[in-house]
Enzyme design. Structure first.
Site, PDB file in Angstrom:
ATOM      1  N   PRO A  48      34.757  50.316  44.996  1.00  0.00           N
ATOM      2  CA  PRO A  48      34.374  49.010  44.447  1.00  0.00           C
ATOM      3  C   PRO A  48      34.812  47.875  45.365  1.00  0.00           C
ATOM      4  CG  PRO A  48      35.541  50.349  42.822  1.00  0.00           C
ATOM      5  CD  PRO A  48      35.721  51.013  44.139  1.00  0.00           C
ATOM      6  N   THR A  50      34.222  43.698  45.485  1.00  0.00           N
ATOM      7  CA  THR A  50      33.654  42.441  45.003  1.00  0.00           C
ATOM      8  C   THR A  50      33.023  41.693  46.176  1.00  0.00           C
ATOM      9  OG1 THR A  50      35.209  42.231  43.175  1.00  0.00           O
ATOM     10  CG2 THR A  50      34.228  40.193  43.997  1.00  0.00           C
ATOM     11  N   HIS A 193      38.653  50.085  35.354  1.00  0.00           N
ATOM     12  CA  HIS A 193      39.530  49.371  36.289  1.00  0.00           C
ATOM     13  C   HIS A 193      40.826  48.971  35.582  1.00  0.00           C
ATOM     14  CE1 HIS A 193      40.978  46.930  39.458  1.00  0.00           C
ATOM     15  NE2 HIS A 193      39.892  46.248  39.772  1.00  0.00           N
ATOM     16  N   HIS A 196      45.461  46.189  40.045  1.00  0.00           N
ATOM     17  CA  HIS A 196      45.452  44.921  40.769  1.00  0.00           C
ATOM     18  C   HIS A 196      45.550  43.683  39.883  1.00  0.00           C
ATOM     19  CE1 HIS A 196      43.325  47.305  44.156  1.00  0.00           C
ATOM     20  NE2 HIS A 196      44.624  47.454  44.199  1.00  0.00           N
ATOM     21  N   TYR A 198      44.304  42.915  36.877  1.00  0.00           N
ATOM     22  CA  TYR A 198      43.229  42.509  35.972  1.00  0.00           C
ATOM     23  C   TYR A 198      43.585  42.922  34.548  1.00  0.00           C
ATOM     24  CZ  TYR A 198      40.936  41.102  40.206  1.00  0.00           C
ATOM     25  OH  TYR A 198      40.668  40.453  41.384  1.00  0.00           O
ATOM     26  N   GLY A 324      43.621  51.510  53.188  1.00  0.00           N
ATOM     27  CA  GLY A 324      43.357  50.937  54.499  1.00  0.00           C
ATOM     28  C   GLY A 324      43.149  51.980  55.582  1.00  0.00           C
ATOM     29  N   GLY A 348      36.955  50.848  52.413  1.00  0.00           N
ATOM     30  CA  GLY A 348      36.406  49.608  51.913  1.00  0.00           C
ATOM     31  C   GLY A 348      35.769  48.756  52.983  1.00  0.00           C
ATOM     32  N   TYR A 376      32.801  37.109  50.981  1.00  0.00           N
ATOM     33  CA  TYR A 376      32.538  36.608  49.627  1.00  0.00           C
ATOM     34  C   TYR A 376      31.558  35.432  49.603  1.00  0.00           C
ATOM     35  CZ  TYR A 376      36.862  39.279  49.087  1.00  0.00           C
ATOM     36  OH  TYR A 376      37.813  40.269  49.139  1.00  0.00           O
TER      37      TYR A 376
END
Length: 402
Positions: A48, A50, A193, A196, A198, A324, A348, A376
């Site tokens: 995932p 964003t 999720h 992090h 949320y 990473g 990612g 973004y």
């Protein structure tokens, strides 16, 4: 006479990723694996990410289908969507997606179909944002800014309201209802999720959750919401279509946990005791904390490993690890760090910059460099659909099409 076996405890491999001499194409990275109902051809996962390419009503824009399809271009790839709101209350930041309205569902369906047309698989990540939402945006829409407790996020003046029992019940139902919409639209499953900082992670964290009712206080109570959500989603679509993401070591958005080991071992024990095996578990390593990795914040818990969770999970289902990774260090992860366990590796930033990442890794082709300032850009194809395929991939596709 009984045979006495002496066990020598060899030192564990280092927690910090290192390069491995085995070429990626000859490693476990390209070993097929069964994940839920999916028969993956390799262990490189698109996680995932964003990207803010949705419209002002949190609906996917048409060009998003190309982005997802391109990253599914090697058949048998697991593609996981960007985090997606389960209700309008959780559409808390501009240009993030929802999967709530008929219009939103209709816009996601071509994306799912485009991934399947490549011979790959599609999971939708689902979230609530809680205090990570933009309070001004919610106020503009007449919606409550809320969290597990009225504990403000650093740098944000607004104080979230403590969620009521009714609101908590609505969140649980919203996850289940959205999961059903995803599967009905053709998705292969959903990833819950709880990472992090949320909403679900805000309940799990004793730094955020200061409640004294059955949703806070003890380790058991803080874990109640994520467990209730997972159970409801499993009841809605089946355990083999459900995954869960956790970030034990992340300090992003100040959602630290005081007793990481006990907190997560309780979650794992309850999952094993109360639901059938999930499709997969997704774990973020200490090296994958977005606060440090992406936003330049302080790195915490470095050197700590996920081993205690993997030991407790006992290969109940595959585990996706994120931290990473480069292609060479991903080989090390599967061949050394996690060789006892059925693991996959998420890429990612490299996957967003390399639509043919799986092909490049298999053939040792140099990767495109990612451009962080374009990560973004709202509603924009720059930094989204303009990263090129390798000339080797394009040549291989021409041969196939002849």
């Amino acid at each position: 006479m009984a045979t006495v076996t002496t066990t020598f405890n060899a030192p564990a491999p280092p927690a910090t990723p290192v390069a491995h001499p085995i070429p990626p194409a000859s490693s476990r990275l390209f070993e097929p694996v069964r994940v839920g109902k999916m028969a993956l051809h390799h262990r490189i996962v698109f996680p995932p990410l964003t990207r803010n390419r949705n419209d002002d009503d949190h609906t996917p824009l048409p060009f998003m289908a190309q982005y997802y399809a391109d990253r599914a271009s090697t058949p048998g790839t697991l593609v996981i969507s960007e985090a997606t709101a389960v209700s309008h209350l959780e559409e808390g930041q501009e240009h993030t997606p929802g999967f709530v309205t008929e219009r939103q569902v209709a816009a996601w369906k071509p994306i799912i179909d485009a991934v399947h047309a490549q011979g790959s698989y599609y999971f939708q990540q689902l979230w609530g944002m809680g205090r990570a939402a933009d309070p001004a945006l919610l106020a503009q829409r007449g919606l409550r800014y809320r969290s597990s407790s009225p504990v403000p996020l650093a740098g944000v003046e607004a104080i979230p309201a403590e969620m009521t029992e009714a609101e908590i019940a609505e969140v649980i139902q919203s996850f289940a209802d959205t999961a059903r919409r995803v599967v009905d639209a053709g998705g292969d499953g959903v990833e819950v999720h709880c990472a992090h900082g949320y909403l679900l992670d805000q309940f799990l964290s004793d730094a955020v959750n200061k409640r004294t009712d059955r949703w806070g206080g003890s380790i058991e109570n803080r874990a109640r919401l994520v467990l209730e959500v997972v159970r409801a989603v499993v009841a809605a679509v089946g355990a083999d279509r459900v995954a869960l993401r956790l970030s034990p070591y992340a300090a992003f958005q100040q959602a630290e946990k005081g007793d990481i080991r006990r907190q997560y071992l309780y979650v794992i024990a309850q999952l094993k005791a109360t639901v059938p095996p999930l499709a997969y578990l997704s774990l973020v390593e200490a090296t994958g904390d977005p606060g440090a990795l992406i936003f330049g914040g302080k790195a915490v818990n470095q050197g700590k490993t996920l081993d205690f969770i993997l030991e407790a999970w006992e290969n109940r289902s595959p585990v996706v690890v994120a931290g990473g990774y480069q292609p060479e260090t991903a080989v090390w992860a599967l061949e050394e760090r996690y060789k006892k366990w059925n693991t996959l590796v998420a890429f990612g930033r490299h996957f967003l910059a390399n639509p043919d990442l799986v092909f490049r890794v298999r053939h040792g082709i140099e990767l495109n460099k990612y451009n962080r300032p374009t990560f973004y850009l709202p509603k924009n194809e720059v930094g989204y659909n303009d990263y090129p395929f390798s000339k080797e991939y394009l040549a291989a596709q021409q041969k196939v099409s002849r």
